[in-house]
Design a protein around this motif. Structure first.
Motif, PDB file in Angstrom:
ATOM      1  N   GLU A 196       0.830  -1.206   0.000  1.00  0.00           N
ATOM      2  CA  GLU A 196       0.000   0.000   0.000  1.00  0.00           C
ATOM      3  C   GLU A 196       0.864   1.255   0.000  1.00  0.00           C
ATOM      4  N   LEU A 199       1.878   3.013  -3.400  1.00  0.00           N
ATOM      5  CA  LEU A 199       0.886   3.606  -4.292  1.00  0.00           C
ATOM      6  C   LEU A 199       1.028   5.114  -4.464  1.00  0.00           C
ATOM      7  N   GLU A 213       2.315  -0.811 -10.446  1.00  0.00           N
ATOM      8  CA  GLU A 213       1.271  -1.640 -11.061  1.00  0.00           C
ATOM      9  C   GLU A 213       1.317  -3.066 -10.520  1.00  0.00           C
ATOM     10  N   LYS A 216      -0.176  -3.100  -7.049  1.00  0.00           N
ATOM     11  CA  LYS A 216      -1.642  -3.075  -7.120  1.00  0.00           C
ATOM     12  C   LYS A 216      -2.198  -4.470  -7.396  1.00  0.00           C
ATOM     13  N   GLN A 217      -1.548  -5.182  -8.311  1.00  0.00           N
ATOM     14  CA  GLN A 217      -2.014  -6.519  -8.658  1.00  0.00           C
ATOM     15  C   GLN A 217      -1.840  -7.484  -7.489  1.00  0.00           C
ATOM     16  N   LYS A 220      -4.518  -6.956  -5.010  1.00  0.00           N
ATOM     17  CA  LYS A 220      -5.769  -7.529  -5.496  1.00  0.00           C
ATOM     18  C   LYS A 220      -5.780  -9.049  -5.364  1.00  0.00           C
TER      19      LYS A 220
END
Length: 223
Positions: A196, A199, A213, A216-217, A220
């Protein structure tokens, strides 16, 4: 020549890797060649075809070694060799992997010995520690022969190096790799916080943008 490097660096920052390489022309200095090596490896990173990717990484290694020959006292030339050989590791058999693993450590330690204030060099050493600490028993036994004993590598040392890299220059790439190590160690809450944390970090270089990126993946997929 400084203006040429600045113009090439600007193109690289925009993600125009081949244009950045072309901007350096036929310059065979260590400074030019270490840039070309790193940028060729980033072209390889974005290449889908496995055979072509490996070919580009090998080209990157050749150019990096030429940069050392041209300027052996430049920390950046040794760093370029460590980066290029490190990226080639996933595309070779065990015998070459063992030698490359030793080469990466030798090159990056030489780079740090020349200039210990470079963030990226500590990042590479951190990735080396994590990679070696995560190898299987068969590969570790092969490394033992080359190193003359078990390689002194651990996830704890990986974290130390990656934290030092981020302390020198806060960047998403080192924080991402730190998160990956933390996940391997089962420290999921800390890993999530690290992911986090990427970001809102700088996006001025292509590698940082890719790292964000990827973070982020991972958030997720894993959390």
């Amino acid at each position: 020549m400084t203006d040429v490097y600045a113009a090439a660096d600007e193109l690289y920052g925009k993600g125009s890797f081949q244009e950045a390489i072309d901007a350096l022309g036929d310059d065979k200095s260590g400074e030019a060649l270490q840039r070309k090596s790193r940028w060729i490896s980033e072209i390889a990173d974005d290449t889908k075809d496995t055979a072509e990717k490996a070919k580009l990484y090998r080209e990157s290694v050749e150019v990096a070694l030429a940069s050392i020959a041209a300027d052996p006292d430049n920390f950046a030339t040794h760093k370029a060799a460590a980066i290029s050989k490190g990226k080639l590791l996933d595309h070779v058999g065990i015998n070459e992997l063992v030698q490359l693993t030793k080469d990466v450590k030798d090159h990056i330690e030489k780079s740090i010995a020349i200039d210990s204030s470079d963030s990226a060099a500590w990042h590479v050493l951190g990735k080396w520690h994590c990679g070696v600490a995560s190898l299987n028993w068969v590969t570790m036994m092969a490394l033992k022969v080359v190193f003359g004993g078990m390689p002194d590598a651990s996830h704890e040392k990986a974290l130390e190096c990656l934290q030092k890299a981020n302390d020198i220059y806060p960047n998403a790439s080192s924080v991402l790799e730190k998160a990956k190590v933390l996940m391997l160690m089962g420290r999921k809450a800390e890993a999530k916080a690290a992911l986090e944390g990427t970001l809102g970090m700088d996006t001025d270089l292509p590698v940082y943008r890719r790292s964000i990126e990827e973070a982020k993946q991972l958030l997720k997929d894993k959390f």
